[in-house]
Design a protein around this motif. Structure first.
Motif, mmCIF file in Angstrom:
data_model
loop_
_atom_site.group_PDB
_atom_site.id
_atom_site.type_symbol
_atom_site.label_atom_id
_atom_site.label_comp_id
_atom_site.label_asym_id
_atom_site.label_seq_id
_atom_site.Cartn_x
_atom_site.Cartn_y
_atom_site.Cartn_z
ATOM 1 N N ARG A 2 -21.468 -6.963 -20.097
ATOM 2 C CA ARG A 2 -22.636 -7.558 -19.448
ATOM 3 C C ARG A 2 -23.311 -6.548 -18.534
ATOM 4 N NH1 ARG A 2 -19.218 -12.076 -17.204
ATOM 5 N NH2 ARG A 2 -17.636 -10.640 -17.860
ATOM 6 N N ASN A 3 -24.602 -6.701 -18.376
ATOM 7 C CA ASN A 3 -25.386 -5.743 -17.620
ATOM 8 C C ASN A 3 -25.656 -6.232 -16.201
ATOM 9 O OD1 ASN A 3 -26.799 -3.212 -17.618
ATOM 10 N ND2 ASN A 3 -28.682 -4.406 -17.499
ATOM 11 N N LEU A 4 -25.607 -5.298 -15.259
ATOM 12 C CA LEU A 4 -25.939 -5.556 -13.859
ATOM 13 C C LEU A 4 -27.238 -4.862 -13.510
ATOM 14 C CD1 LEU A 4 -22.490 -4.843 -12.186
ATOM 15 C CD2 LEU A 4 -23.689 -7.021 -12.129
ATOM 16 N N SER A 5 -28.072 -5.539 -12.709
ATOM 17 C CA SER A 5 -29.286 -4.950 -12.163
ATOM 18 C C SER A 5 -29.351 -5.288 -10.679
ATOM 19 C CB SER A 5 -30.536 -5.522 -12.835
ATOM 20 O OG SER A 5 -30.501 -5.322 -14.216
ATOM 21 N N VAL A 6 -30.006 -4.423 -9.919
ATOM 22 C CA VAL A 6 -30.262 -4.708 -8.509
ATOM 23 C C VAL A 6 -31.761 -4.621 -8.280
ATOM 24 C CG1 VAL A 6 -29.970 -3.940 -6.121
ATOM 25 C CG2 VAL A 6 -28.040 -3.835 -7.690
ATOM 26 N N CYS A 7 -32.326 -5.693 -7.774
ATOM 27 C CA CYS A 7 -33.723 -5.728 -7.356
ATOM 28 C C CYS A 7 -33.721 -5.607 -5.837
ATOM 29 C CB CYS A 7 -34.377 -7.029 -7.809
ATOM 30 S SG CYS A 7 -36.093 -7.179 -7.294
ATOM 31 N N LEU A 8 -34.336 -4.548 -5.321
ATOM 32 C CA LEU A 8 -34.200 -4.208 -3.904
ATOM 33 C C LEU A 8 -35.048 -5.045 -2.955
ATOM 34 C CD1 LEU A 8 -33.932 -0.343 -4.281
ATOM 35 C CD2 LEU A 8 -32.087 -1.962 -3.805
ATOM 36 N N THR A 9 -36.063 -5.753 -3.451
ATOM 37 C CA THR A 9 -36.846 -6.680 -2.624
ATOM 38 C C THR A 9 -37.389 -7.803 -3.513
ATOM 39 O OG1 THR A 9 -39.045 -5.697 -2.893
ATOM 40 C CG2 THR A 9 -37.646 -4.771 -1.158
ATOM 41 N N SER A 10 -37.712 -8.922 -2.895
ATOM 42 C CA SER A 10 -38.265 -10.064 -3.640
ATOM 43 C C SER A 10 -39.558 -9.720 -4.346
ATOM 44 C CB SER A 10 -38.511 -11.242 -2.688
ATOM 45 O OG SER A 10 -37.316 -11.662 -2.108
ATOM 46 N N ASP A 11 -40.373 -8.889 -3.726
ATOM 47 C CA ASP A 11 -41.668 -8.558 -4.319
ATOM 48 C C ASP A 11 -41.553 -7.772 -5.617
ATOM 49 O OD1 ASP A 11 -42.944 -9.901 -2.343
ATOM 50 O OD2 ASP A 11 -44.080 -8.200 -1.588
ATOM 51 N N LEU A 12 -40.401 -7.175 -5.877
ATOM 52 C CA LEU A 12 -40.191 -6.424 -7.116
ATOM 53 C C LEU A 12 -39.580 -7.280 -8.223
ATOM 54 C CD1 LEU A 12 -38.755 -3.098 -5.618
ATOM 55 C CD2 LEU A 12 -41.073 -3.502 -6.492
ATOM 56 N N PHE A 13 -39.264 -8.530 -7.917
ATOM 57 C CA PHE A 13 -38.506 -9.360 -8.858
ATOM 58 C C PHE A 13 -39.208 -9.524 -10.199
ATOM 59 C CE2 PHE A 13 -36.829 -13.441 -10.507
ATOM 60 C CZ PHE A 13 -35.520 -13.035 -10.678
ATOM 61 N N HIS A 14 -40.521 -9.553 -10.226
ATOM 62 C CA HIS A 14 -41.235 -9.737 -11.498
ATOM 63 C C HIS A 14 -40.924 -8.615 -12.496
ATOM 64 C CE1 HIS A 14 -43.957 -7.206 -9.108
ATOM 65 N NE2 HIS A 14 -44.385 -6.728 -10.252
ATOM 66 N N HIS A 15 -40.459 -7.469 -12.029
ATOM 67 C CA HIS A 15 -40.069 -6.388 -12.929
ATOM 68 C C HIS A 15 -38.720 -6.658 -13.608
ATOM 69 C CE1 HIS A 15 -43.336 -3.789 -11.714
ATOM 70 N NE2 HIS A 15 -43.004 -3.930 -10.441
ATOM 71 N N TYR A 16 -37.938 -7.558 -13.056
ATOM 72 C CA TYR A 16 -36.591 -7.857 -13.562
ATOM 73 C C TYR A 16 -36.530 -9.203 -14.262
ATOM 74 C CZ TYR A 16 -35.165 -4.075 -10.480
ATOM 75 O OH TYR A 16 -35.017 -2.862 -9.867
ATOM 76 N N ASP A 17 -37.598 -9.936 -14.217
ATOM 77 C CA ASP A 17 -37.641 -11.343 -14.586
ATOM 78 C C ASP A 17 -37.845 -11.537 -16.087
ATOM 79 O OD1 ASP A 17 -37.635 -14.041 -14.196
ATOM 80 O OD2 ASP A 17 -39.711 -14.155 -13.536
#
Length: 194
Positions: A2-17
């Protein structure tokens, strides 16, 4: 694997979504520490709201606890704030916590639109790690940050969680944000307060 990702702020979440993933929301100082403590002391549910006005609608309703902060300061007229110590009592048992914070509840509300959301803090890291290891989902660790900016303590927690999950050999990562979070934790783990 399984893959792990870290989104460093809420405003960047759309890049991980992309896709239906499990999101671990992290706001160490203090929303997710408050939530972990409140559940440990017996709250039955959590309602994360975006505004103080929405939270105030629950005041004086039976079996609800209303808590709020803005800019790390309690809100006048709201009985609970953002200190975990306020929830370490029998008054919270069986109640629903209605919570609004500057950063943490924003992250929760962004993530819960399309994803399964859990809460991460140093208070629940071991049980969280076990829970995540048993699931067959990719994971995004969403750091709430501070007012849309990078935040050291959330990233440090992300690194601690990554290290536990990778050690179990169930997860992998290839992103710079995961590597940085892991390195920050490894550098700080001897004395995180320093």
């Amino acid at each position: 694997m399984r893959n792990l990702s870290v989104c460093l702020t809420s405003d960047l979440f759309h890049h991980y979504d992309e896709g239906n993933k499990l999101v671990v929301v992290v706001d160490i100082l203090r929303a997710t520490s408050v939530i972990s403590t409140a559940f440990h002391y017996g709250i039955k549910d959590l309602i994360a709201v975006s505004s103080v006005d929405t939270a105030k609608k629950y005041l004086n309703k039976e079996n609800y606890i209303v808590a709020a902060e803005r800019n790390a300061e309690p809100i006048e007229g709201i009985p609970f704030g953002n200190s975990p110590f306020q929830y370490m009592n029998k008054k919270v048992r069986g109640k629903t916590l209605v919570l609004t914070t500057t950063n943490g509840t924003k992250a929760i509300n962004i993530a819960k639109v399309d994803h399964h959301v859990v809460i991460g803090s140093f208070l629940n890291i071991n049980s969280l790690s076990e829970y995540l290891s048993d699931l067959n989902k990719d994971i995004i660790i969403l750091c709430a940050g501070w007012k849309n900016d990078f935040c050291l303590e959330d990233t440090m927690f992300a690194g601690a969680l990554i290290n536990q999950l990778v050690k179990k050999n169930n997860f992998q990562h290839s992103s710079d944000s995961c590597s940085v979070a892991s390195l920050i934790y490894k550098t700080a783990e001897i004395d995180m307060f320093d």
